[in-house]
Write an enzyme that holds these catalytic residues in place. Structure first.
Site, short mmCIF file in Angstrom:
data_model
loop_
_atom_site.label_atom_id
_atom_site.label_comp_id
_atom_site.label_asym_id
_atom_site.label_seq_id
_atom_site.Cartn_x
_atom_site.Cartn_y
_atom_site.Cartn_z
CG ASN A 65 -0.42 -0.23 2.52
OD1 ASN A 65 0.59 -0.89 2.68
ND2 ASN A 65 -1.06 0.32 3.53
CB CYS B 65 -4.60 14.24 0.14
SG CYS B 65 -6.30 14.43 -0.35
CB CYS C 263 -5.48 -1.20 -1.41
SG CYS C 263 -6.75 -0.50 -0.36
CD GLU D 167 -5.50 -5.80 -1.28
OE1 GLU D 167 -4.90 -4.72 -1.12
OE2 GLU D 167 -6.27 -6.29 -0.44
N1 THU Z 1 -5.15 -1.66 2.75
C1 THU Z 1 -4.61 -2.41 1.74
O1 THU Z 1 -3.59 -2.05 1.14
N2 THU Z 1 -5.22 -3.56 1.43
C2 THU Z 1 -6.29 -4.09 2.09
O2 THU Z 1 -6.75 -5.17 1.74
C3 THU Z 1 -6.86 -3.38 3.23
C4 THU Z 1 -6.36 -1.99 3.45
C5 THU Z 1 -4.45 -0.43 3.13
C6 THU Z 1 -5.14 0.87 2.82
C7 THU Z 1 -4.52 1.80 3.83
O3 THU Z 1 -3.26 2.24 3.35
C8 THU Z 1 -4.27 0.91 5.03
O4 THU Z 1 -4.27 -0.42 4.53
C9 THU Z 1 -5.29 1.05 6.13
O5 THU Z 1 -6.56 0.90 5.65
#
Ligand code: THU
Length: 162
Positions: free
Chosen positions: A63, A68, A74, A76
């Site tokens: 991630n 901002c 994410c 994925e």
């Molecule tokens: N996040 C992901 O990268 N993948 C997920 O499946 C769940 C959430 C990230 C988004 C954000 O940077 C942090 O985790 C907290 O939500």
């Protein structure tokens, strides 16, 4: 008058580490390693993802947050966007996801893809006509498996013309 009920069921499988096929263990281990480079200074929630493409290539991502907050992306979606940008004809077939807290190297957290990522995973399943097996690492060391996004995203939006 009773209205017709439309029901769905989801099935996930919880694997012990040792019962996982070797290639999946490797994929999850790569997702774990990918948490190291997560850029998550705001949430402290470090997510790593690893994808196996149908031709055997494996890629990882994590991630990437932003001051901002909504600009952050994410692991994925970074990963599937990258592989589809570079290998648009090769389907992704297995996706592993691992999350841990920045506070500790072995401080793993439960993770399943967020709603936006579920929709994004669905897009690539539809494009290639193949399910993407999902493997989600649990703090217990077990791995939760979904055979495809339908198990996590029932009644999904998939056709502008239906
Ligand atoms: N996040 C992901 O990268 N993948 C997920 O499946 C769940 C959430 C990230 C988004 C954000 O940077 C942090 O985790 C907290 O939500």
């Amino acid at each position: 008058m009773t209205n017709k009920k439309i029901e769905t069921t989801s099935t996930l499988t919880l694997y012990s580490w040792t019962s996982l096929p070797h290639d999946v263990q490797e994929l999850v281990s790569k997702a774990k390693a990918a948490t190291e480079n997560a850029y998550a200074p705001y949430s402290g929630f470090m997510v790593g993802a690893a994808v196996l493409l149908q031709d055997g290539q494996v890629y990882t991502a994590n991630n990437q947050e932003n001051v901002c907050f909504p600009v952050g992306v994410c692991a994925e979606r970074i990963l599937l966007g990258y592989t589809h940008a570079n290998f648009p004809e090769i389907p992704p077939i297995k996706l592993a996801i691992v999350a841990r807290r920045a506070s500790g190297k072995e401080d793993y957290a439960t993770v399943t893809p967020c709603g936006l990522c579920r929709q994004s995973i669905s897009e690539y399943e539809i494009k290639f006509g193949l399910p993407i097996e999902l493997y989600m690492y649990m703090p217990s060391g077990e791995v939760l498996q979904a055979s495809g996004i339908d198990q996590l995203l029932p009644f999904k939006f998939e056709d502008l013309n239906k």
